[in-house]
Design an enzyme around this catalytic site. Structure first.
Site, PDB file in Angstrom:
ATOM      1  N   HIS A   7       0.841  -1.208   0.000  1.00  0.00           N
ATOM      2  CA  HIS A   7       0.000   0.000   0.000  1.00  0.00           C
ATOM      3  C   HIS A   7       0.872   1.252   0.000  1.00  0.00           C
ATOM      4  O   HIS A   7       1.314   1.722   1.043  1.00  0.00           O
ATOM      5  CB  HIS A   7      -0.906  -0.032   1.249  1.00  0.00           C
ATOM      6  CG  HIS A   7      -1.960   1.030   1.273  1.00  0.00           C
ATOM      7  ND1 HIS A   7      -3.091   0.903   2.026  1.00  0.00           N
ATOM      8  CD2 HIS A   7      -2.056   2.222   0.638  1.00  0.00           C
ATOM      9  CE1 HIS A   7      -3.856   1.982   1.866  1.00  0.00           C
ATOM     10  NE2 HIS A   7      -3.232   2.804   1.032  1.00  0.00           N
ATOM     11  N   ASP A  62       0.883   2.694   3.681  1.00  0.00           N
ATOM     12  CA  ASP A  62       0.013   3.795   3.244  1.00  0.00           C
ATOM     13  C   ASP A  62       0.851   5.078   3.112  1.00  0.00           C
ATOM     14  O   ASP A  62       0.410   6.168   3.482  1.00  0.00           O
ATOM     15  CB  ASP A  62      -1.177   4.001   4.191  1.00  0.00           C
ATOM     16  CG  ASP A  62      -2.265   4.889   3.567  1.00  0.00           C
ATOM     17  OD1 ASP A  62      -2.111   5.296   2.403  1.00  0.00           O
ATOM     18  OD2 ASP A  62      -3.245   5.188   4.269  1.00  0.00           O
TER      19      ASP A  62
HETATM   20 ZN   LIG Z   1      -7.005   4.423   2.210  1.00  0.00          ZN
END
Ligand SMILES: [Zn+2]
Length: 431
Positions: free
Chosen positions: A60, A306
């Protein structure tokens, strides 16, 4: 670049082989070779005191290119990744243009190949333009190499559309639909977790339920379709418990947690540090404890950074104006080692599994995640688990919005070997 490398005397931690022992590792012509089969003149690296693991894999990442090159490019993001010990990252589709067809997917793969620092496994959009109205060209993107689809940044709000995506993905084999679990109406205007701290700080909150409602709905759709569902960046204890039950039931679900949700809580927002404004928001100490337990027991499969770079003008502003997100590629391993492995909450083997072996499986990244065995592509990281450092800019990332700035972390990447080449040597990028 040396043709061959001998990594001497490191502790080899290799979840795919169930191996944790001191051993030499040989690398020649891009592959792992038995140390005694190395050609004469191989570069010798003293790895005593270091851990040698399969190169990390980030499921991610936001690389921002095309369209957001003021925040990051594929090259700067891949350099940050290599310095963080990663040999593969999965950039999300929310670029401009959106990665909703094979052309954008190929562009990102080509940019990464030109940089030559790590592999990319682009995540394709579920819906055209991330608009949540029509399915994107999933089949065409699968042909271009995509194994995970996501509208990350947004939930697929229409349950019929998500049902269709989960069903359609079944036709392509091991393809997963990855969801950003957030009910847009419930979290509208929210700046942080809704609770005692948001009340004290005077900031509008996002309740846990905005995530949990979507997790519950998506698990029901995974049950209905038999499709493969991946839940991104879980933040709440209730979500972890639902995933635990779904796995016990046999649903094909995997889940992710970020380093920042494993480290920080909503109490840390007392400083109004916009780098701690993330989405989903940092929640309470009880939620954090549940995320840690879920990661340790395998309910949560993978750690995803992320990594969300933003230019300063989107972060160095009033809290309620700031864009959510923190960069994370250069700090993820050290954060996990410092906060979870060192205190004994997570074994080193499980940490490497969650940061390499399991995400490689999710992405269909067969060259990554180990095992570290002769004949396999040489994708390796060597890190010093005892080295301490203070996180501070500049970063290799083009952005500097790190939630970890000022923190002392333990664990530092020393060498990263990508396809047999030292792309990071002695902690410095070689290209
Ligand atoms: Zn997200």
């Amino acid at each position: 670049m040396p043709e061959a490398i001998l990594l001497r005397g490191g502790r080899v931690v290799d979840p795919a082989a169930g191996r944790d022992e001191v051993a030499d590792v040989g690398v020649a012509e891009g592959r792992i070779v038995p140390p005694d089969a190395l050609p004469a003149g191989a570069l010798e690296l003293d790895c005593s005191g270091l851990v040698i693991a399969p190169g990390l894999v980030d499921p991610h990442t936001h690389l921002r290119q095309p369209g957001g090159e003021d925040a990051e490019t594929v090259e700067t993001g891949c350099r940050a990744a290599a310095l963080g010990g990663y040999t593969a990252v999965a950039p999300m589709a929310n670029t401009d243009p959106v990665a909703d067809d094979a052309a954008v997917i190929r562009e990102v793969i080509d940019l990464a190949a030109a940089a030559g620092l790590c592999d990319v496994y682009p995540v394709g959009a579920v819906t055209r333009g991330l608009a949540g109205e029509d399915l994107a060209e999933l089949g065409e993107m699968v042909e271009a190499g995509v194994r995970v689809f996501s509208d990350d940044g947004r939930v697929v709000a229409n349950p019929q559309l998500l049902r269709n995506a989960l069903t359609y993905a079944l036709a392509f084999g091991e393809v997963a639909i990855a969801e950003h679990c957030e009910d847009p109406a419930l979290s509208e205007g929210g700046q942080m977790h809704e609770g005692q701290h948001s009340a004290v700080l005077g900031l509008q909150g996002k309740p846990r339920e905005s995530e949990e409602i979507v997790v519950a709905r998506d698990l029901a759709l995974a049950r209905l379709t038999g499709g493969r569902l991946h839940l991104l960046h879980l933040s709440s204890a209730g979500s972890v418990e639902m995933v635990r039950r779904a796995k016990a039931e046999g649903l094909r679900v995997t889940a992710e947690v970020t380093p920042h949700h494993l480290v920080f809580t909503d109490a840390d927002l007392v400083t109004y540090d916009t780098n701690l404004k993330v989405n989903p928001p940092l929640r309470t100490a009880e939620d954090r404890a549940a995320l840690r337990r879920g990661l340790a027991d395998g309910t949560i499969d993978v750690i995803g950074t992320d990594h969300a770079p933003h230019p300063v003008e989107r972060k160095e502003v009033e809290f309620d104006q700031a864009a959510p997100g923190t960069i994370g590629l250069e700090t993820a391993l050290a954060a996990v080692l410092t906060e979870l492995v060192e205190p004994g909450e997570l074994s080193l083997l499980r940490a490497i599994e969650a940061m390499s072996t399991a995400p490689a499986r999710l992405l269909g990244a067969a060259d990554h995640g180990g095992p570290i065995e002769p004949g396999r592509p040489a994708m390796l990281v060597a890190f010093d688990p005892a080295a301490t450092w203070v996180v501070e800019p500049p970063f290799a990332s083009r952005s500097r919005n790190s939630a970890f700035i000022g923190r002392t972390l333990r664990g530092r990447v020393v060498h990263t070997i990508y396809r047999g080449e030292l792309v990071v040597a002695d902690g410095k990028a070689e290209r």
